[in-house]
Scaffold this active site. Structure first.
Site: not given
Length: 276
Positions: A139-140, A41, A160, A97, A115, A18
């Site tokens: 789906d990411a 994510h 992430d 994030s 997410e 971060h």
């Protein structure tokens, strides 16, 4: 390695990740053009450091609590961003994030969050309700490619994942290659945990073979020697980092290394260009 955000909120990896995200965004925002920020994510967005999952690991004591006890002004921006979601002097809540990115938005910037886990997505929508963020539940890797190129000329993709799947690194590598073909000048930040150097070296070799001209690797090894079978640190691949960011990076990394080094260890926080 299963790395769910809620168990590790505010640990040393979060402090580094971060802090660098803030520095990266500030560098990109030196130009007035709009940015699209995509978090593939996103997690829950906000975490209770006193909750059962965070308390089970207690990792915030070696991360955000150390950063708050430190006086180095290079960490002021990070501490201020954490403090913004808290009341009182010490952090009880930790922003994921999405909340860090939301704080950094200018009126012209866009924030897209994703997410896949339904319960986490539901929580994320509540946490982000007062912001302008769009929240997806897909789906990411599908979303990553579907959103490129973004509507704005510039942007950042933050990847992430929890590394729950054995093929997670392979999926990241393949998707990064496809994403670069669609959006060669885009900035991408890929977070990963470090378990052993041999495994990570193999992955770095795969990333090099993609032939992407500008990939910066940042590695944070907590201990002075590898400790097989346990979490040893974390790192980031940053594709197309801006010059202003890379120039300001060395003193920030040195400050983070000093704050986060476990007792009896100096630790390492290093950078490396991954050129083919």
């Amino acid at each position: 390695m299963n790395y769910r955000h809620s168990f590790h909120a505010g640990n040393s990896a979060d402090v580094v990740k971060h802090s660098l995200l803030i520095a990266l965004m500030r560098a990109l925002q030196q130009k007035p053009g709009a940015l699209t920020l995509i978090d593939t994510h996103a997690g829950c967005g906000l975490y209770d450091l006193g909750g059962d999952e965070a308390q089970r690991t207690g990792e915030s004591a070696q991360g955000v609590l150390r950063a708050f006890a430190d006086q180095n002004p290079l960490l002021d921006a990070y501490r201020a961003a954490v403090q913004a979601v808290n009341v009182g002097t010490g952090p009880q809540l930790y922003p994921g994030s999405p909340r860090f990115l939301a704080q950094l938005l200018r009126p012209q910037d866009l924030l897209i969050l994703n997410e896949k886990h339904p319960e986490d997505a539901y929580t994320l929508r509540g946490v982000m309700r007062a912001t302008s963020a769009a929240v997806h539940e897909r789906d990411a890797y599908e979303l990553w490619l579907a959103m490129l190129p973004p509507r704005t000329a510039r942007g950042v993709v933050v990847v992430d994942p929890p590394y729950e799947q054995l093929d997670e690194r392979d999926r990241i590598t393949a998707t990064l290659a496809a994403a670069h073909r669609k959006w060669a000048h885009g900035v991408t930040v890929i977070w990963y945990p470090l378990k052993d150097r041999a495994t990570h070296s193999r992955w770095k070799a795969q990333v090099r073979k993609l032939g992407i001209p500008k990939v910066l690797g940042v590695e944070h090894w907590l201990y002075d020697e590898d400790r097989p079978g346990i979490y040893n640190g974390a790192g980031l691949f940053i594709v197309n980092p801006p010059y202003a960011f890379t120039q300001a990076l060395p003193p920030l990394l040195d400050a983070l290394r000093a704050v986060l080094a476990p007792e009896g260890h100096r630790g390492e926080l290093t950078t490396e260009w991954l050129s083919a």
